[in-house]
Design an enzyme around this catalytic site. Sequence first.
Site, PDB file in Angstrom:
ATOM      1  N   LYS A 160      -7.504   8.848 -11.127  1.00 25.34           N
ATOM      2  CA  LYS A 160      -8.674   8.088 -10.682  1.00 25.34           C
ATOM      3  C   LYS A 160      -8.409   6.605 -10.796  1.00 25.34           C
ATOM      4  O   LYS A 160      -7.837   6.138 -11.778  1.00 25.34           O
ATOM      5  CB  LYS A 160      -9.887   8.419 -11.538  1.00 25.34           C
ATOM      6  CG  LYS A 160     -10.586   9.665 -11.091  1.00 25.34           C
ATOM      7  CD  LYS A 160     -11.920   9.768 -11.777  1.00 25.34           C
ATOM      8  CE  LYS A 160     -12.598  11.059 -11.383  1.00 25.34           C
ATOM      9  NZ  LYS A 160     -13.861  11.224 -12.097  1.00 25.34           N
TER      10      LYS A 160
ATOM     11  N   ARG B 142     -14.309  19.557 -12.822  1.00 25.70           N
ATOM     12  CA  ARG B 142     -13.991  18.200 -13.291  1.00 25.70           C
ATOM     13  C   ARG B 142     -15.256  17.416 -13.647  1.00 25.70           C
ATOM     14  O   ARG B 142     -15.219  16.491 -14.438  1.00 25.70           O
ATOM     15  CB  ARG B 142     -13.146  17.456 -12.243  1.00 25.70           C
ATOM     16  CG  ARG B 142     -12.619  16.138 -12.769  1.00 25.70           C
ATOM     17  CD  ARG B 142     -11.482  15.545 -11.977  1.00 25.70           C
ATOM     18  NE  ARG B 142     -11.031  14.310 -12.617  1.00 25.70           N
ATOM     19  CZ  ARG B 142     -10.028  13.579 -12.203  1.00 25.70           C
ATOM     20  NH1 ARG B 142      -9.326  13.945 -11.151  1.00 25.70           N
ATOM     21  NH2 ARG B 142      -9.701  12.470 -12.829  1.00 25.70           N
TER      22      ARG B 142
ATOM     23  N   HIS C 150     -16.764   0.975 -23.356  1.00 25.45           N
ATOM     24  CA  HIS C 150     -17.004   2.240 -22.647  1.00 25.45           C
ATOM     25  C   HIS C 150     -17.232   3.371 -23.652  1.00 25.45           C
ATOM     26  O   HIS C 150     -18.185   4.135 -23.546  1.00 25.45           O
ATOM     27  CB  HIS C 150     -15.821   2.548 -21.727  1.00 25.45           C
ATOM     28  CG  HIS C 150     -15.965   3.859 -21.007  1.00 25.45           C
ATOM     29  ND1 HIS C 150     -17.007   4.102 -20.136  1.00 25.45           N
ATOM     30  CD2 HIS C 150     -15.235   5.001 -21.049  1.00 25.45           C
ATOM     31  CE1 HIS C 150     -16.903   5.348 -19.674  1.00 25.45           C
ATOM     32  NE2 HIS C 150     -15.824   5.910 -20.206  1.00 25.45           N
TER      33      HIS C 150
ATOM     34  N   LYS D 108      -7.926  17.497 -20.670  1.00 23.35           N
ATOM     35  CA  LYS D 108      -8.140  16.782 -19.408  1.00 23.35           C
ATOM     36  C   LYS D 108      -7.227  17.341 -18.311  1.00 23.35           C
ATOM     37  O   LYS D 108      -7.660  17.606 -17.196  1.00 23.35           O
ATOM     38  CB  LYS D 108      -7.868  15.285 -19.617  1.00 23.35           C
ATOM     39  CG  LYS D 108      -7.871  14.474 -18.328  1.00 23.35           C
ATOM     40  CD  LYS D 108      -9.117  13.673 -18.182  1.00 23.35           C
ATOM     41  CE  LYS D 108      -9.203  12.992 -16.837  1.00 23.35           C
ATOM     42  NZ  LYS D 108      -9.745  11.652 -16.901  1.00 23.35           N
TER      43      LYS D 108
ATOM     44  N   GLU E  18     -12.741  16.717  -8.073  1.00 23.49           N
ATOM     45  CA  GLU E  18     -14.063  16.764  -8.692  1.00 23.49           C
ATOM     46  C   GLU E  18     -15.127  17.429  -7.821  1.00 23.49           C
ATOM     47  O   GLU E  18     -16.189  16.878  -7.573  1.00 23.49           O
ATOM     48  CB  GLU E  18     -14.501  15.337  -9.083  1.00 23.49           C
ATOM     49  CG  GLU E  18     -15.618  15.357 -10.094  1.00 23.49           C
ATOM     50  CD  GLU E  18     -15.763  14.058 -10.889  1.00 23.49           C
ATOM     51  OE1 GLU E  18     -14.735  13.409 -11.148  1.00 23.49           O
ATOM     52  OE2 GLU E  18     -16.885  13.743 -11.238  1.00 23.49           O
TER      53      GLU E  18
ATOM     54  N   HIS F 234     -22.740   5.320 -18.486  1.00 23.38           N
ATOM     55  CA  HIS F 234     -22.510   4.388 -17.377  1.00 23.38           C
ATOM     56  C   HIS F 234     -23.746   3.519 -17.117  1.00 23.38           C
ATOM     57  O   HIS F 234     -23.622   2.340 -16.768  1.00 23.38           O
ATOM     58  CB  HIS F 234     -22.113   5.155 -16.108  1.00 23.38           C
ATOM     59  CG  HIS F 234     -20.693   5.647 -16.145  1.00 23.38           C
ATOM     60  ND1 HIS F 234     -20.238   6.681 -15.354  1.00 23.38           N
ATOM     61  CD2 HIS F 234     -19.616   5.231 -16.868  1.00 23.38           C
ATOM     62  CE1 HIS F 234     -18.946   6.882 -15.599  1.00 23.38           C
ATOM     63  NE2 HIS F 234     -18.550   6.021 -16.510  1.00 23.38           N
TER      64      HIS F 234
ATOM     65  N   ASN G 132     -17.421  14.613 -17.320  1.00 23.31           N
ATOM     66  CA  ASN G 132     -18.405  13.541 -17.315  1.00 23.31           C
ATOM     67  C   ASN G 132     -19.435  13.707 -18.436  1.00 23.31           C
ATOM     68  O   ASN G 132     -20.428  12.972 -18.488  1.00 23.31           O
ATOM     69  CB  ASN G 132     -19.089  13.528 -15.946  1.00 23.31           C
ATOM     70  CG  ASN G 132     -19.175  12.147 -15.356  1.00 23.31           C
ATOM     71  OD1 ASN G 132     -20.249  11.699 -15.016  1.00 23.31           O
ATOM     72  ND2 ASN G 132     -18.054  11.442 -15.259  1.00 23.31           N
TER      73      ASN G 132
ATOM     74  N   ARG H 210       0.828  -1.209   0.000  1.00 27.21           N
ATOM     75  CA  ARG H 210       0.000   0.000   0.000  1.00 27.21           C
ATOM     76  C   ARG H 210       0.860   1.255   0.000  1.00 27.21           C
ATOM     77  O   ARG H 210       1.869   1.315   0.695  1.00 27.21           O
ATOM     78  CB  ARG H 210      -0.915   0.016   1.227  1.00 27.21           C
ATOM     79  CG  ARG H 210      -2.196  -0.746   0.980  1.00 27.21           C
ATOM     80  CD  ARG H 210      -3.037  -0.843   2.215  1.00 27.21           C
ATOM     81  NE  ARG H 210      -2.525  -1.889   3.095  1.00 27.21           N
ATOM     82  CZ  ARG H 210      -3.211  -2.413   4.091  1.00 27.21           C
ATOM     83  NH1 ARG H 210      -4.411  -1.962   4.358  1.00 27.21           N
ATOM     84  NH2 ARG H 210      -2.697  -3.345   4.841  1.00 27.21           N
TER      85      ARG H 210
ATOM     86  N   GLU I 187     -13.871   9.322 -26.470  1.00 28.07           N
ATOM     87  CA  GLU I 187     -13.370  10.223 -25.420  1.00 28.07           C
ATOM     88  C   GLU I 187     -12.604  11.391 -26.056  1.00 28.07           C
ATOM     89  O   GLU I 187     -12.591  12.495 -25.526  1.00 28.07           O
ATOM     90  CB  GLU I 187     -12.457   9.484 -24.430  1.00 28.07           C
ATOM     91  CG  GLU I 187     -13.124   8.362 -23.633  1.00 28.07           C
ATOM     92  CD  GLU I 187     -13.972   8.841 -22.449  1.00 28.07           C
ATOM     93  OE1 GLU I 187     -14.230  10.059 -22.322  1.00 28.07           O
ATOM     94  OE2 GLU I 187     -14.384   7.974 -21.654  1.00 28.07           O
TER      95      GLU I 187
ATOM     96  N   HIS J  95     -21.504  10.834 -19.836  1.00 33.38           N
ATOM     97  CA  HIS J  95     -21.285   9.653 -18.999  1.00 33.38           C
ATOM     98  C   HIS J  95     -22.470   9.239 -18.131  1.00 33.38           C
ATOM     99  O   HIS J  95     -22.493   8.110 -17.645  1.00 33.38           O
ATOM    100  CB  HIS J  95     -20.039   9.832 -18.133  1.00 33.38           C
ATOM    101  CG  HIS J  95     -18.757   9.617 -18.899  1.00 33.38           C
ATOM    102  ND1 HIS J  95     -18.400  10.391 -19.978  1.00 33.38           N
ATOM    103  CD2 HIS J  95     -17.757   8.704 -18.744  1.00 33.38           C
ATOM    104  CE1 HIS J  95     -17.229   9.972 -20.452  1.00 33.38           C
ATOM    105  NE2 HIS J  95     -16.817   8.948 -19.720  1.00 33.38           N
TER     106      HIS J  95
END
Length: 241
Positions: free
Chosen positions: A23, A120, A144, A106, A116, A131, A124, A2, A65, A127
């Site tokens: 992200k 930001r 996608h 971006k 976001e 989604h 989307n 981690r 995109e 989206h």
Amino acid sequence: MRGIRFYQCPTTILAHDSAVGGKTGINHPAGKNMIGTFYQPAAVVYDTEMLSSLPEEQVRSGMAEVIKHAFLSNPHWLDELLGTADITALTGSQLELHLSRGIAVKAAIVEEDALEQGARKFLNLGHTLAHAIEAHAGYGTVTHGEAVALGLAFDLLIGGHDRLEDYLKWCAANRYPLELLSDFDIRELLPYMKRDKKSSRGELVFIELADTGCPALRVLEEQEVISFYHKLGQKIKEVLG
Ligand SMILES: NC(=O)c1ccc[n+]([C@@H]2O[C@H](COP(=O)([O-])OP(=O)(O)OC[C@H]3O[C@@H](n4cnc5c(N)ncnc54)[C@H](O)[C@@H]3O)[C@@H](O)[C@H]2O)c1
Ligand SMILES: [Zn+2]
């Protein structure tokens, strides 16, 4: 392991988008990217030589995109893309130019609003519907980008963007599966859209686009979404003939 530093090496066109901004996410039956966090890579190494082996379907997915970034930023660039009848025939250097423009759009937005809270959200664009389609169809059924292409059409329609028809023609020429829209019952997509990350109290939140470079948040009533969805279905039928 981690907290270790890591490098990101995107190998798809789509990832010109997802590799910028830190992200991370996994899909869940309840929704796309439902579980995840922000964690920035130490660097992104994008070797565009890799893109030459991408299958056509993945080129189409990634270019959705790219055109989203054009819609968010620059009418001249948008004209260039809409004038490209076959996106799978772009030369390596043309593709690199489009990708560097997309990355710049971006990166500028992410620099302004990494977590976001504001601007930001505009990334989307397309989206909310995309989604919902991906989750409802089952992840991997529709790519996608193909779902984003349909979602973009919806967000152009609700904004009253004057390039909607040209955009739908571009989608048809480039074999985006516009006909898929009629496969879905909008009422079955609504629950996914109510769980969208932009929605805090179960409202239906979209990014509408009235003009290139001018996105805005738009909350719609259920009935409005249903009626816009049917309107888009009609427009698609007209374009596909
Ligand atoms: N656009 C975004 O901002 C964003 C953000 C977060 C997550 N995502 C998610 O990322 C996921 C998909 O990412 P993706 O499409 O970049 O990657 P992917 O790994 O899913 O690749 C897509 C397909 O192309 C193949 N492939 C990858 N690189 C190749 C190459 N160079 N040559 C030949 N074949 C290759 C893969 O094996 C796979 O079958 C989607 O679920 C999307 O929602 C996107
Ligand atoms: Zn995306």
